[in-house]
Design a protein around this motif. Structure first.
Motif, PDB file in Angstrom:
ATOM      1  N   LEU A 277      36.232  59.522 -36.883  1.00  0.00           N
ATOM      2  CA  LEU A 277      35.727  60.846 -37.022  1.00  0.00           C
ATOM      3  C   LEU A 277      33.987  61.006 -36.353  1.00  0.00           C
ATOM      4  O   LEU A 277      34.096  61.836 -35.407  1.00  0.00           O
ATOM      5  CB  LEU A 277      35.835  61.607 -38.390  1.00  0.00           C
ATOM      6  N   ILE A 278      33.297  60.352 -36.730  1.00  0.00           N
ATOM      7  CA  ILE A 278      31.951  60.367 -36.398  1.00  0.00           C
ATOM      8  C   ILE A 278      32.016  60.045 -35.024  1.00  0.00           C
ATOM      9  O   ILE A 278      31.360  60.806 -34.244  1.00  0.00           O
ATOM     10  CB  ILE A 278      30.988  59.283 -37.087  1.00  0.00           C
ATOM     11  N   ASN A 279      32.775  59.052 -34.436  1.00  0.00           N
ATOM     12  CA  ASN A 279      32.942  58.760 -32.827  1.00  0.00           C
ATOM     13  C   ASN A 279      33.426  59.966 -32.276  1.00  0.00           C
ATOM     14  O   ASN A 279      32.927  60.363 -31.102  1.00  0.00           O
ATOM     15  CB  ASN A 279      33.532  57.611 -32.292  1.00  0.00           C
ATOM     16  N   LEU A 280      34.462  60.703 -32.771  1.00  0.00           N
ATOM     17  CA  LEU A 280      34.970  61.737 -32.098  1.00  0.00           C
ATOM     18  C   LEU A 280      34.093  62.897 -32.061  1.00  0.00           C
ATOM     19  O   LEU A 280      34.032  63.595 -30.979  1.00  0.00           O
ATOM     20  CB  LEU A 280      36.242  61.971 -32.926  1.00  0.00           C
ATOM     21  N   PHE A 281      33.498  63.219 -33.072  1.00  0.00           N
ATOM     22  CA  PHE A 281      32.437  64.561 -33.193  1.00  0.00           C
ATOM     23  C   PHE A 281      31.249  64.262 -32.385  1.00  0.00           C
ATOM     24  O   PHE A 281      30.977  65.045 -31.639  1.00  0.00           O
ATOM     25  CB  PHE A 281      32.309  64.914 -34.566  1.00  0.00           C
ATOM     26  N   GLY A 282      30.980  63.271 -32.376  1.00  0.00           N
ATOM     27  CA  GLY A 282      29.970  62.687 -31.640  1.00  0.00           C
ATOM     28  C   GLY A 282      30.085  62.686 -29.784  1.00  0.00           C
ATOM     29  O   GLY A 282      29.393  63.280 -29.318  1.00  0.00           O
ATOM     30  N   ALA A 283      31.637  62.356 -29.373  1.00  0.00           N
ATOM     31  CA  ALA A 283      31.720  62.747 -28.070  1.00  0.00           C
ATOM     32  C   ALA A 283      32.115  63.944 -27.777  1.00  0.00           C
ATOM     33  O   ALA A 283      31.760  64.634 -26.721  1.00  0.00           O
ATOM     34  CB  ALA A 283      32.810  61.640 -27.883  1.00  0.00           C
ATOM     35  N   ILE A 284      32.649  64.720 -28.880  1.00  0.00           N
ATOM     36  CA  ILE A 284      33.015  66.178 -28.398  1.00  0.00           C
ATOM     37  C   ILE A 284      31.774  67.239 -28.430  1.00  0.00           C
ATOM     38  O   ILE A 284      31.847  68.060 -27.715  1.00  0.00           O
ATOM     39  CB  ILE A 284      34.342  66.767 -29.475  1.00  0.00           C
ATOM     40  N   THR A 285      30.921  66.779 -29.180  1.00  0.00           N
ATOM     41  CA  THR A 285      29.737  67.831 -29.319  1.00  0.00           C
ATOM     42  C   THR A 285      28.920  67.729 -28.044  1.00  0.00           C
ATOM     43  O   THR A 285      28.185  68.543 -27.626  1.00  0.00           O
ATOM     44  CB  THR A 285      28.737  67.554 -30.378  1.00  0.00           C
ATOM     45  N   ASP A 286      28.919  66.895 -27.412  1.00  0.00           N
ATOM     46  CA  ASP A 286      28.262  66.562 -26.072  1.00  0.00           C
ATOM     47  C   ASP A 286      29.077  66.211 -24.912  1.00  0.00           C
ATOM     48  O   ASP A 286      29.160  64.718 -24.659  1.00  0.00           O
ATOM     49  CB  ASP A 286      26.853  65.772 -26.137  1.00  0.00           C
ATOM     50  N   LEU A 287      30.169  66.983 -24.642  1.00  0.00           N
ATOM     51  CA  LEU A 287      31.159  66.450 -23.595  1.00  0.00           C
ATOM     52  C   LEU A 287      30.346  66.256 -22.179  1.00  0.00           C
ATOM     53  O   LEU A 287      31.024  65.043 -21.292  1.00  0.00           O
ATOM     54  CB  LEU A 287      32.186  67.654 -23.303  1.00  0.00           C
ATOM     55  N   GLU A 288      29.387  66.971 -21.759  1.00  0.00           N
ATOM     56  CA  GLU A 288      28.746  66.365 -20.526  1.00  0.00           C
ATOM     57  C   GLU A 288      28.218  65.183 -20.398  1.00  0.00           C
ATOM     58  O   GLU A 288      28.395  64.316 -19.302  1.00  0.00           O
ATOM     59  CB  GLU A 288      27.631  67.359 -20.069  1.00  0.00           C
ATOM     60  N   LEU A 289      27.414  64.401 -21.571  1.00  0.00           N
ATOM     61  CA  LEU A 289      27.033  63.364 -21.726  1.00  0.00           C
ATOM     62  C   LEU A 289      28.306  62.159 -21.682  1.00  0.00           C
ATOM     63  O   LEU A 289      28.281  61.166 -21.180  1.00  0.00           O
ATOM     64  CB  LEU A 289      26.120  63.194 -22.987  1.00  0.00           C
ATOM     65  N   THR A 290      29.257  62.800 -22.579  1.00  0.00           N
ATOM     66  CA  THR A 290      30.525  61.740 -22.532  1.00  0.00           C
ATOM     67  C   THR A 290      30.917  61.714 -21.304  1.00  0.00           C
ATOM     68  O   THR A 290      31.539  60.722 -20.841  1.00  0.00           O
ATOM     69  CB  THR A 290      31.376  62.380 -23.733  1.00  0.00           C
ATOM     70  N   GLU A 291      31.362  62.719 -20.486  1.00  0.00           N
ATOM     71  CA  GLU A 291      31.848  62.741 -19.313  1.00  0.00           C
ATOM     72  C   GLU A 291      31.002  61.515 -18.242  1.00  0.00           C
ATOM     73  O   GLU A 291      31.504  60.886 -17.606  1.00  0.00           O
ATOM     74  CB  GLU A 291      31.788  64.081 -18.561  1.00  0.00           C
ATOM     75  N   ASP A 292      29.635  61.755 -18.307  1.00  0.00           N
ATOM     76  CA  ASP A 292      28.676  60.853 -17.507  1.00  0.00           C
ATOM     77  C   ASP A 292      28.905  59.643 -17.803  1.00  0.00           C
ATOM     78  O   ASP A 292      28.931  58.659 -17.113  1.00  0.00           O
ATOM     79  CB  ASP A 292      27.130  61.150 -17.638  1.00  0.00           C
ATOM     80  N   GLN A 293      29.214  59.409 -19.300  1.00  0.00           N
ATOM     81  CA  GLN A 293      29.347  57.765 -19.529  1.00  0.00           C
ATOM     82  C   GLN A 293      30.654  57.272 -19.116  1.00  0.00           C
ATOM     83  O   GLN A 293      30.511  56.101 -18.727  1.00  0.00           O
ATOM     84  CB  GLN A 293      29.313  57.687 -21.168  1.00  0.00           C
ATOM     85  N   LEU A 294      31.476  58.125 -19.015  1.00  0.00           N
ATOM     86  CA  LEU A 294      32.971  57.891 -18.639  1.00  0.00           C
ATOM     87  C   LEU A 294      33.025  57.599 -17.121  1.00  0.00           C
ATOM     88  O   LEU A 294      33.535  56.475 -16.419  1.00  0.00           O
ATOM     89  CB  LEU A 294      34.118  58.849 -19.002  1.00  0.00           C
ATOM     90  N   VAL A 295      32.170  58.431 -16.428  1.00  0.00           N
ATOM     91  CA  VAL A 295      32.019  58.181 -14.822  1.00  0.00           C
ATOM     92  C   VAL A 295      31.346  56.770 -14.635  1.00  0.00           C
ATOM     93  O   VAL A 295      31.673  56.357 -13.515  1.00  0.00           O
ATOM     94  CB  VAL A 295      31.137  59.536 -14.490  1.00  0.00           C
ATOM     95  N   HIS A 296      30.447  56.326 -15.457  1.00  0.00           N
ATOM     96  CA  HIS A 296      29.577  55.307 -15.389  1.00  0.00           C
ATOM     97  C   HIS A 296      30.573  54.048 -15.710  1.00  0.00           C
ATOM     98  O   HIS A 296      30.711  53.062 -14.987  1.00  0.00           O
ATOM     99  CB  HIS A 296      28.305  55.193 -15.716  1.00  0.00           C
TER     100      HIS A 296
END
Length: 147
Positions: free
Chosen positions: A24-43
């Motif tokens: 849940l911590i990882n889920l909410f951490g990724a959901i709260t900043d979707l742009e950062l998560t998307e950048d990490q996935l792009v890399h």
């Protein structure tokens, strides 16, 4: 695979609680900043055309995958899953500790960075405790095991 029999000891439930909380911590951490998560996935995976929807799907897929060991251990008493968890937990702890040290150095969000490695260690301790190991072997246990 068949369902495990007998009551689960408290350490198995404590492990499950720690593992679900980590997910849940990882889920909410990724959901709260979707742009950062998307950048990490792009890399990490550049050949995929990432957008908001695919990022959300990837995040929830990761959440679902992280719950699979909980089902294996709590539902099916899989000892192999315990060793897989130990391997991945030991791989994740150095990175989590590095994140903790950098967050202390820069003084941002120290509590959440401390919580994840602590929960990982607690989950590993719980799943490798004596009562949990005995139950995972599906041996008969004394009643005080479940107190």
């Amino acid at each position: 695979m068949k369902l495990a029999r007998g009551a689960r000891p408290c350490t198995i439930w404590a492990f499950a609680a720690c593992a679900v909380l980590i997910a849940l911590i990882n889920l909410f951490g990724a959901i709260t900043d979707l742009e950062l998560t998307e950048d990490q996935l792009v890399h990490a995976i550049p050949w995929v055309d990432w957008n908001g929807e695919s990022t959300i799907i990837a995040v929830f897929t990761g959440f679902t995958i992280s719950l699979i060991p909980v089902v294996w251990i709590v539902g099916f008493a899989s000892r192999i899953a315990c060793w897989v968890l130990l391997f991945f937990g030991l791989l994740k702890i150095p990175g989590a500790l590095f994140t903790l040290l950098t967050s202390v150095w820069f003084a941002d969000g120290v509590f959440l960075h401390l919580m994840e490695p602590s929960l990982i260690l607690a989950a590993l301790v719980f799943v490798f405790s004596d009562s949990a190991s005995r139950w995972l072997r599906q041996e008969e246990a004394s009643p005080e095991t479940f107190a």
